[in-house]
Motif scaffolding. Structure first.
Motif, PDB file in Angstrom:
ATOM      1  N   ILE A   1      25.413  39.883  42.890  1.00  0.00           N
ATOM      2  CA  ILE A   1      26.514  38.997  42.509  1.00  0.00           C
ATOM      3  C   ILE A   1      26.469  37.670  43.248  1.00  0.00           C
ATOM      4  CG2 ILE A   1      29.030  38.736  42.581  1.00  0.00           C
ATOM      5  CD1 ILE A   1      29.243  41.738  42.093  1.00  0.00           C
ATOM      6  N   ILE A   2      26.109  37.693  44.538  1.00  0.00           N
ATOM      7  CA  ILE A   2      26.165  36.469  45.344  1.00  0.00           C
ATOM      8  C   ILE A   2      25.300  35.342  44.774  1.00  0.00           C
ATOM      9  CG2 ILE A   2      25.513  35.504  47.593  1.00  0.00           C
ATOM     10  CD1 ILE A   2      26.640  37.975  48.901  1.00  0.00           C
ATOM     11  N   PRO A   3      24.044  35.594  44.316  1.00  0.00           N
ATOM     12  CA  PRO A   3      23.275  34.482  43.718  1.00  0.00           C
ATOM     13  C   PRO A   3      23.973  33.849  42.511  1.00  0.00           C
ATOM     14  CG  PRO A   3      21.837  36.323  44.235  1.00  0.00           C
ATOM     15  CD  PRO A   3      23.222  36.818  44.444  1.00  0.00           C
ATOM     16  N   VAL A   4      24.642  34.665  41.711  1.00  0.00           N
ATOM     17  CA  VAL A   4      25.364  34.123  40.556  1.00  0.00           C
ATOM     18  C   VAL A   4      26.518  33.243  41.026  1.00  0.00           C
ATOM     19  CG1 VAL A   4      26.666  34.708  38.481  1.00  0.00           C
ATOM     20  CG2 VAL A   4      24.723  36.117  39.166  1.00  0.00           C
ATOM     21  N   ILE A   5      27.227  33.692  42.072  1.00  0.00           N
ATOM     22  CA  ILE A   5      28.331  32.897  42.607  1.00  0.00           C
ATOM     23  C   ILE A   5      27.816  31.581  43.176  1.00  0.00           C
ATOM     24  CG2 ILE A   5      30.158  32.848  44.342  1.00  0.00           C
ATOM     25  CD1 ILE A   5      30.418  35.848  44.074  1.00  0.00           C
ATOM     26  N   VAL A   6      26.666  31.621  43.836  1.00  0.00           N
ATOM     27  CA  VAL A   6      26.088  30.392  44.395  1.00  0.00           C
ATOM     28  C   VAL A   6      25.727  29.413  43.279  1.00  0.00           C
ATOM     29  CG1 VAL A   6      24.120  29.446  45.658  1.00  0.00           C
ATOM     30  CG2 VAL A   6      25.254  31.516  46.486  1.00  0.00           C
ATOM     31  N   VAL A   7      25.105  29.927  42.213  1.00  0.00           N
ATOM     32  CA  VAL A   7      24.753  29.064  41.083  1.00  0.00           C
ATOM     33  C   VAL A   7      26.006  28.455  40.466  1.00  0.00           C
ATOM     34  CG1 VAL A   7      23.780  29.050  38.751  1.00  0.00           C
ATOM     35  CG2 VAL A   7      22.605  30.267  40.583  1.00  0.00           C
ATOM     36  N   LEU A   8      27.055  29.287  40.292  1.00  0.00           N
ATOM     37  CA  LEU A   8      28.317  28.778  39.740  1.00  0.00           C
ATOM     38  C   LEU A   8      28.930  27.730  40.657  1.00  0.00           C
ATOM     39  CD1 LEU A   8      30.445  29.094  37.489  1.00  0.00           C
ATOM     40  CD2 LEU A   8      31.539  30.842  38.900  1.00  0.00           C
ATOM     41  N   SER A   9      28.840  27.967  41.974  1.00  0.00           N
ATOM     42  CA  SER A   9      29.379  26.999  42.931  1.00  0.00           C
ATOM     43  C   SER A   9      28.643  25.669  42.856  1.00  0.00           C
ATOM     44  CB  SER A   9      29.280  27.584  44.348  1.00  0.00           C
ATOM     45  OG  SER A   9      29.611  26.620  45.317  1.00  0.00           O
ATOM     46  N   ILE A  10      27.313  25.731  42.755  1.00  0.00           N
ATOM     47  CA  ILE A  10      26.538  24.490  42.669  1.00  0.00           C
ATOM     48  C   ILE A  10      26.871  23.724  41.394  1.00  0.00           C
ATOM     49  CG2 ILE A  10      24.202  23.551  42.530  1.00  0.00           C
ATOM     50  CD1 ILE A  10      23.278  25.985  44.143  1.00  0.00           C
ATOM     51  N   SER A  11      27.088  24.457  40.299  1.00  0.00           N
ATOM     52  CA  SER A  11      27.392  23.784  39.033  1.00  0.00           C
ATOM     53  C   SER A  11      28.713  23.030  39.089  1.00  0.00           C
ATOM     54  CB  SER A  11      27.419  24.803  37.888  1.00  0.00           C
ATOM     55  OG  SER A  11      28.538  25.669  37.998  1.00  0.00           O
ATOM     56  N   PHE A  12      29.634  23.455  39.987  1.00  0.00           N
ATOM     57  CA  PHE A  12      30.921  22.763  40.132  1.00  0.00           C
ATOM     58  C   PHE A  12      30.951  21.850  41.361  1.00  0.00           C
ATOM     59  CE2 PHE A  12      32.495  26.193  37.358  1.00  0.00           C
ATOM     60  CZ  PHE A  12      33.237  25.433  36.456  1.00  0.00           C
TER      61      PHE A  12
END
Length: 309
Positions: free
Chosen positions: A37-48
Motif C-alpha cells: 500500500i505504501i508505494p501507492v500512497i507515495v505515488v498519490l502523494s507525489i501526484s498532488f
C-alpha cells in the motif's frame, strides 16, 4: 483448574495454533499489506505535490505543498488522454472477450478424454510455457507475415492466449465437469458447440472470472506491445503514454502544435514528475476498483481441482 481442550480428531489438533503464532502471522500480513500500500500512497502523494516542492525536497509520504496542477494539466490534454484511454478500453474489452473465448474452448477440448489428439495438443500447449520462440521470431511473424504493424490488432492478438491460462481451464473442466452431463446432452442431440456455450460455460463462472481477470490485467497494464509494433501516436494506450513519460519527460509536448501552444512554453510549464504519477494513478484506479468484485471467483477458479480428495 484449567480446562483442557479436547480435540475430536488428529487433524483438529494439527490445525491448532497458539495466540502467539496468530499474532506473529497477523504482524507478517500487516507488514506485507503495508509493503503493497505504501508505494501507492507515495505515488498519490507525489501526484498532488507541487513541482517546486518536488524539486526542492524530493518525494514525501505527505505532500510538503499540495497542488492539483498535475491533474489540471492532464485535463487540459483532453484529446490525447481521452484518445489513449479509448485505445486502452477498446484493447482491454475486445482482447479479454476474445481471449476468454479462445482459452476456454481450447481448455475444454483438451479436457475431454474422448478427444484423440488430446495428448499431443497438450504437449503443444505445454512446451511454449517452458520454451518460447523468442522476441525476434514473434516480431517477424506479427509484422512481416501477419502485417500487424501499426494496427490495434497488434495490441490484442499476441496476448489473447497463453499456455498457463489454457492449463488452468483444462484442469478446471477436467475436475469439475462430469462426463455424464456431456453424455446426456449428446444423447439429447446437442452439438458440441451447443454443449459448450449453453451447458459448460454457464456453470464455469469461477474459471471465466479467473481467466478474464488475468487477461484484463494483462491488456490494461501492457505497454510492451505498443513499444514493439506501434509508431503511430494515435494508437498509443494509456500505458504506452505513461512509458513515454517515464522515458521522456517531453512526450506530452510533442502535441503542442495541435493544441496551439508553443513547444517551449509547454515544456516550461509542464508539471513533469507529478504528471507522471497522476497518469499512473489514473491507470491503477480501474483495476483497483474492479478486483474486489472478482476476488471470490478468482480464488475459486485457481484452487478448484488443486486438491484431490
Amino acid at each position: 483448574m484449567a480446562t483442557q481442550i479436547e480435540y475430536t480428531t488428529g487433524l483438529d489438533k494439527f490445525n491448532r495454533t497458539s495466540n502467539v503464532v496468530n499474532v506473529f502471522f497477523h504482524l507478517i500480513f500487516i507488514l506485507l499489506a503495508l509493503i503493497c500500500i505504501i508505494p501507492v500512497i507515495v505515488v498519490l502523494s507525489i501526484s498532488f505535490s507541487s513541482e517546486a516542492s518536488i524539486r526542492e525536497s524530493g518525494y514525501h509520504l505527505i505532500p510538503v505543498a499540495w497542488s492539483g496542477e498535475a491533474y489540471a494539466y492532464i485535463a487540459n490534454q483532453g484529446t490525447m488522454i481521452l484518445r489513449a484511454l479509448g485505445v486502452s478500453v477498446l484493447v482491454t474489452v475486445v482482447g479479454t472477450v476474445l481471449g476468454v473465448l479462445l482459452t476456454t474452448s481450447m481448455g475444454y477440448v483438451l479436457s475431454r478424454p474422448s478427444y484423440k489428439l488430446r495428448g499431443f495438443l497438450t504437449w503443444v500447449v505445454f512446451i511454449p510455457m517452458i520454451f518460447n520462440g523468442g522476441l525476434v521470431s514473434s516480431y517477424f511473424i506479427n509484422t512481416n507475415l501477419l502485417g500487424l504493424k501499426d494496427s490495434v490488432w497488434a495490441l490484442i492478438l499476441p496476448l489473447a492466449v497463453s499456455s498457463f491460462n489454457v492449463i488452468i481451464c483444462k484442469t478446471f473442466f477436467k475436475s469439475t465437469i462430469p462426463d455424464g452431463l456431456i453424455e446426456s446432452a449428446e444423447m439429447d442431440g446437442a452439438s458440441q458447440l451447443r454443449i459448450f456455450f449453453f451447458i459448460i460455460l454457464p456453470i464455469s463462472l469461477p474459471v471465466l472470472a479467473t481467466i478474464g481477470l488475468f487477461l484484463c490485467f494483462a491488456y490494461w497494464n501492457d505497454w510492451f506491445q505498443s513499444m514493439l509494433y506501434i509508431d503511430n501516436q494515435n494508437l498509443y494506450s494509456l500505458q504506452a503514454l505513461l512509458n513515454s513519460l517515464m522515458s521522456n519527460v517531453d512526450a506530452l509536448a510533442k502535441n503542442a502544435a495541435s493544441m496551439g501552444v508553443s513547444y517551449a512554453v509547454l515544456v516550461a510549464t509542464m508539471p513533469k514528475e507529478s504528471a507522471r504519477m497522476a497518469v499512473a494513478i489514473l491507470i491503477v484506479l480501474p483495476v483497483a476498483f474492479a478486483y474486489p468484485f472478482f476476488q471470490k471467483y478468482f480464488i475459486s477458479g485457481l484452487t478448484i481441482g488443486a486438491v484431490k480428495g
